[in-house]
Design a protein around this motif. Structure first.
Motif, PDB file in Angstrom:
ATOM      1  N   LYS A 187      31.456  27.012  28.126  1.00  0.00           N
ATOM      2  CA  LYS A 187      31.824  25.595  28.138  1.00  0.00           C
ATOM      3  C   LYS A 187      32.069  25.167  29.585  1.00  0.00           C
ATOM      4  O   LYS A 187      32.445  25.985  30.429  1.00  0.00           O
ATOM      5  N   SER A 192      29.727  23.733  21.435  1.00  0.00           N
ATOM      6  CA  SER A 192      29.977  24.534  20.231  1.00  0.00           C
ATOM      7  C   SER A 192      28.770  24.598  19.293  1.00  0.00           C
ATOM      8  O   SER A 192      28.437  25.659  18.772  1.00  0.00           O
ATOM      9  N   THR A 250      34.671  31.689  17.990  1.00  0.00           N
ATOM     10  CA  THR A 250      35.304  32.413  16.895  1.00  0.00           C
ATOM     11  C   THR A 250      34.308  33.296  16.147  1.00  0.00           C
ATOM     12  O   THR A 250      33.232  32.833  15.742  1.00  0.00           O
ATOM     13  N   TYR A 293      35.334  18.816  23.541  1.00  0.00           N
ATOM     14  CA  TYR A 293      36.752  18.469  23.365  1.00  0.00           C
ATOM     15  C   TYR A 293      37.265  17.483  24.404  1.00  0.00           C
ATOM     16  O   TYR A 293      38.240  16.782  24.169  1.00  0.00           O
ATOM     17  N   ASP A 345      41.464  24.946  18.778  1.00  0.00           N
ATOM     18  CA  ASP A 345      42.317  26.109  19.030  1.00  0.00           C
ATOM     19  C   ASP A 345      43.491  25.727  19.942  1.00  0.00           C
ATOM     20  O   ASP A 345      43.325  24.965  20.908  1.00  0.00           O
TER      21      ASP A 345
HETATM   22  N1  GLU Z   1      36.987  28.730  18.375  1.00  0.00           N
HETATM   23  C1  GLU Z   1      36.470  27.646  17.649  1.00  0.00           C
HETATM   24  C2  GLU Z   1      34.971  27.770  17.406  1.00  0.00           C
HETATM   25  O1  GLU Z   1      34.361  28.708  17.788  1.00  0.00           O
HETATM   26  C3  GLU Z   1      36.797  26.325  18.307  1.00  0.00           C
HETATM   27  C4  GLU Z   1      36.535  26.229  19.760  1.00  0.00           C
HETATM   28  C5  GLU Z   1      35.126  25.819  20.090  1.00  0.00           C
HETATM   29  O2  GLU Z   1      34.582  24.900  19.453  1.00  0.00           O
HETATM   30  O3  GLU Z   1      34.589  26.402  21.011  1.00  0.00           O
HETATM   31  O4  GLU Z   1      34.374  26.950  16.799  1.00  0.00           O
END
Ligand code: GLU
Length: 294
Positions: free
Chosen positions: A60, A104, A124, A197, A215
């Motif tokens: 990111k 994401s 995740t 985000y 998170d």
């Molecule tokens: N850890 C979560 C996910 O993998 C939220 C953070 C993100 O979007 O990177 O979706």
């Protein structure tokens, strides 16, 4: 950052580029160790990357503490430092890493298409994603929480969203929090989805939405940058173990990543302290026990 360097010197020694860890500036991460001409079994991902002399890593660019583009155009954060430790063990210096902005929703896709060698991006580990890719790790355990404006007394946690059916909550397309918040909503219209985000934080700031969910550690980064404008409410209500996304079934690469992180626990902790560890409210993690590579 996107330079290529192919000349490798034939020695197996490991050099530490700097010793910033020894009483250096706690705000800037120590340079990782870079293995000089490490040897890997032919045909492995490690051999291929080491031979290439560069690595492409998805992360990111808009998440304080984990992966954020700074004013100099460099990417910094805990994910970035963890990725540098792994790259270093492959003989790749930070300047030979190509960082790929990876929101994401596209993480599995860029791995499947071979556009990146790995993704380290607050990612995740879950079964749905494991259908398409493999994970090394976890290297960190986060959990989902909610962020609101500091003067908001109505939204106190996920359970309060039903009682405030007009409240809008922002999350990110393709993220686990955007799905896990749904059972708490009075109607699907309450959920607003953006690509990143930072857009959610901006929407909270200008009153377009009333809350942001993802998170806890990501939200804490935005709270710390908000100058008192935002706060977290309620307890964490999910488990978000962060993994390193790699091509599906690359067990050798996964095991190499595990070995590298185990061998570099000190660098892992330094990486934390110099990045996410600087954010108020975060706690120094221990390297979690890894899942079995599959
Ligand atoms: N850890 C979560 C996910 O993998 C939220 C953070 C993100 O979007 O990177 O979706």
């Amino acid at each position: 950052m996107q330079l290529r360097r192919t000349a490798l010197v034939a020695t197996l020694s490991v050099i530490a580029l700097t010793a910033a860890a020894c009483g250096g500036d706690s705000d800037s991460a120590a340079e990782p160790s870079v293995a000089e001409a490490p040897e890997f079994e032919a045909g492995t991902t490690m051999a291929e990357i080491a031979e290439r002399g560069t690595i492409t890593i998805g992360t990111k660019f808009d998440q304080p503490g984990f992966g954020l583009e700074n004013l100099e155009g460099e990417i910094e954060g805990f994910d970035v430092e963890v990725a540098k430790i792994i790259a270093g063990a492959l003989g790749i210096a930070p300047e030979d890493i190509e960082w790929e902005f990876t929101p994401s929703a596209v993480r599995e896709e860029v791995i499947e298409r071979g556009e990146v060698d790995m993704v380290v991006a607050t990612y995740t580990i879950n079964d749905a994603r494991k259908e398409r890719i493999s994970f090394a790790g976890p290297y960190y355990q986060a959990g989902q929480q909610i962020m609101v404006a500091s003067d908001d007394e109505d939204i106190t946690g996920p359970d309060s969203l039903m009682d405030n059916p007009d409240a809008k909550i922002c999350s990110v397309t393709g993220s686990t929090p955007s799905e896990q918040i749904r059972p708490y909503l009075a109607s699907p219209d309450q959920l607003v989805l953006f690509e990143g985000y930072e857009q959610c934080a901006d929407a909270l700031s200008n009153g377009q939405v009333d809350a942001v969910t993802t998170d806890n550690v990501i939200l804490l980064g935005f709270v710390s940058e908000s100058d008192g404008e935002f706060k977290l409410v309620g307890e964490q209500f999910t488990e978000e173990p962060y993994g390193i996304g790699i091509p599906k079934g690359d067990v050798e690469f996964c095991e190499f990543i595990h070995e590298t992180l185990r061998d570099n626990e000190e660098a892992y902790l330094e990486a934390w302290e110099s990045t996410a560890g600087q954010i108020e409210g975060t706690q120094t993690p221990e390297l979690p026990e890894f899942d079995e590579c599959a």
